[in-house]
Design a protein around this motif. Sequence first.
Motif, mmCIF file in Angstrom:
data_model
loop_
_atom_site.group_PDB
_atom_site.id
_atom_site.type_symbol
_atom_site.label_atom_id
_atom_site.label_comp_id
_atom_site.label_asym_id
_atom_site.label_seq_id
_atom_site.Cartn_x
_atom_site.Cartn_y
_atom_site.Cartn_z
ATOM 1 N N ASN A 260 101.602 48.888 16.381
ATOM 2 C CA ASN A 260 100.929 49.222 15.127
ATOM 3 C C ASN A 260 99.428 49.424 15.265
ATOM 4 N N ASP A 261 98.825 48.826 16.261
ATOM 5 C CA ASP A 261 97.373 48.937 16.408
ATOM 6 C C ASP A 261 96.949 50.062 17.358
ATOM 7 N N SER A 262 97.878 50.907 17.751
ATOM 8 C CA SER A 262 97.560 52.003 18.663
ATOM 9 C C SER A 262 97.557 53.332 17.916
ATOM 10 N N TYR A 263 97.351 54.423 18.639
ATOM 11 C CA TYR A 263 97.331 55.755 18.033
ATOM 12 C C TYR A 263 98.729 56.114 17.526
ATOM 13 N N ASN A 264 98.773 57.008 16.554
ATOM 14 C CA ASN A 264 100.076 57.362 15.994
ATOM 15 C C ASN A 264 100.686 58.551 16.737
ATOM 16 N N ALA A 265 101.898 58.903 16.338
ATOM 17 C CA ALA A 265 102.657 59.928 17.059
ATOM 18 C C ALA A 265 102.103 61.333 16.860
ATOM 19 N N GLY A 266 101.122 61.511 16.010
ATOM 20 C CA GLY A 266 100.503 62.817 15.833
ATOM 21 C C GLY A 266 99.247 63.003 16.657
ATOM 22 N N ALA A 267 98.820 61.955 17.358
ATOM 23 C CA ALA A 267 97.589 62.020 18.147
ATOM 24 C C ALA A 267 97.779 62.859 19.407
ATOM 25 N N GLY A 268 96.687 63.445 19.863
ATOM 26 C CA GLY A 268 96.751 64.224 21.092
ATOM 27 C C GLY A 268 97.202 63.396 22.280
ATOM 28 N N MET A 269 96.865 62.107 22.293
ATOM 29 C CA MET A 269 97.240 61.252 23.410
ATOM 30 C C MET A 269 98.738 60.978 23.442
ATOM 31 N N HIS A 270 99.443 61.286 22.353
ATOM 32 C CA HIS A 270 100.891 61.100 22.363
ATOM 33 C C HIS A 270 101.590 62.205 23.139
ATOM 34 N N SER A 271 100.875 63.244 23.511
ATOM 35 C CA SER A 271 101.403 64.238 24.444
ATOM 36 C C SER A 271 101.362 63.632 25.845
ATOM 37 N N VAL A 272 102.494 63.618 26.533
ATOM 38 C CA VAL A 272 102.539 63.027 27.873
ATOM 39 C C VAL A 272 101.581 63.761 28.804
ATOM 40 N N LYS A 273 101.476 65.058 28.650
ATOM 41 C CA LYS A 273 100.560 65.826 29.505
ATOM 42 C C LYS A 273 99.115 65.412 29.271
ATOM 43 N N ASN A 274 98.709 65.287 28.002
ATOM 44 C CA ASN A 274 97.343 64.868 27.696
ATOM 45 C C ASN A 274 97.069 63.466 28.219
ATOM 46 N N ALA A 275 98.030 62.564 28.006
ATOM 47 C CA ALA A 275 97.855 61.196 28.490
ATOM 48 C C ALA A 275 97.766 61.160 30.007
ATOM 49 N N ALA A 276 98.589 61.952 30.685
ATOM 50 C CA ALA A 276 98.548 62.000 32.145
ATOM 51 C C ALA A 276 97.199 62.522 32.636
ATOM 52 N N ALA A 277 96.649 63.536 31.942
ATOM 53 C CA ALA A 277 95.352 64.099 32.329
ATOM 54 C C ALA A 277 94.251 63.065 32.177
ATOM 55 N N PHE A 278 94.256 62.341 31.057
ATOM 56 C CA PHE A 278 93.246 61.303 30.835
ATOM 57 C C PHE A 278 93.375 60.190 31.866
ATOM 58 N N ILE A 279 94.588 59.740 32.104
ATOM 59 C CA ILE A 279 94.824 58.651 33.059
ATOM 60 C C ILE A 279 94.407 59.066 34.460
ATOM 61 N N LYS A 280 94.789 60.264 34.878
ATOM 62 C CA LYS A 280 94.468 60.709 36.245
ATOM 63 C C LYS A 280 92.968 60.728 36.475
ATOM 64 N N ALA A 281 92.214 61.202 35.499
ATOM 65 C CA ALA A 281 90.767 61.356 35.682
ATOM 66 C C ALA A 281 89.980 60.078 35.440
ATOM 67 N N ASN A 282 90.550 59.139 34.675
ATOM 68 C CA ASN A 282 89.709 58.033 34.194
ATOM 69 C C ASN A 282 90.261 56.626 34.387
#
Length: 315
Positions: A260-282
Amino acid sequence: MHTMIRWINRLTQNGKFHPMWIVLAVTGVLIVAAIVLVPARYEGSKEPRQNVAATPRQLPAANLPEPDSGQHDLMQTPHGVQPVHFTPPSERDMPSGELGDMIKLGRNIFEHTQIYAKGLVGNGLNCVNCHLDAGRKADSAPLWAAYVMFPAYRSKNHKVNSFEDRLAGCFRFSMNGTAPEYNSKEMIALTSYSYWLAKGAPTGVELAGRGYPEPGNPPLPPDAQRGAAVFQANCAICHGADGQGSKVNGQYAFPPLWGNDSYNAGAGMHSVKNAAAFIKANMPLGKGNSLSLQESWDVAQFVNSHDRPADPRVK
């Protein structure tokens, strides 16, 4: 010629001369002349022969390879244009006066959203959780690179968005909250802070470090089970074994990644590709690019496989 005349006179004096011999002699002379003189004249009429080894044969222009311009990598950028490198201004260069006060408020909202804009937030996150170093860090969706690219069409809502629209979307989805009014103090402060970070940057130009770097496809399809092992080995120390983050004095020092305290399912980070890109770089924090491409995709799949608040657009 004199020799031939003497030979003819001698034959005549001996009574052995026949006129036909003259014809034969002249014919023989002509044959010899043809053998010797005609090839010589032919060779003399030819153009000087070129040295083939010294002069390479030229291919037709259409078949010649294009000169190497050193620009092959330019076509690999997201928009086919070489990104421009930019460095945002230093904190010590922040202006004074009323504009400076508004810029500082924008920075405070960005870093401590739970304190300075609590009424607009519906989860436990701060803007800085996804835009590291107060929105300054390249390859972490920095504010300065985003600001100069608006207005822009976004497929997410199928219309041309202003920068204020983009900020409103962050509050609605990533913060699972309510978008600030466009003339509100919060919106003006965040826009002022973004404007100042982009001071001196060209508008409408792709800046190096914008967004998250394109991760590329992993060798294998993302797998949540493998991702769970990556998470426990690299992420749980900060985000908790249960993914619910770590708190200090009632505030999240490290954000929750689901629930409940995290981003919702409409957030860009809920895209696995976006999350993978953020994780890989940071990630892990301070150790960007230490995870492999496969590990980044797997842990992104694992994180986004958990329950979280619903996309507000879904009824």
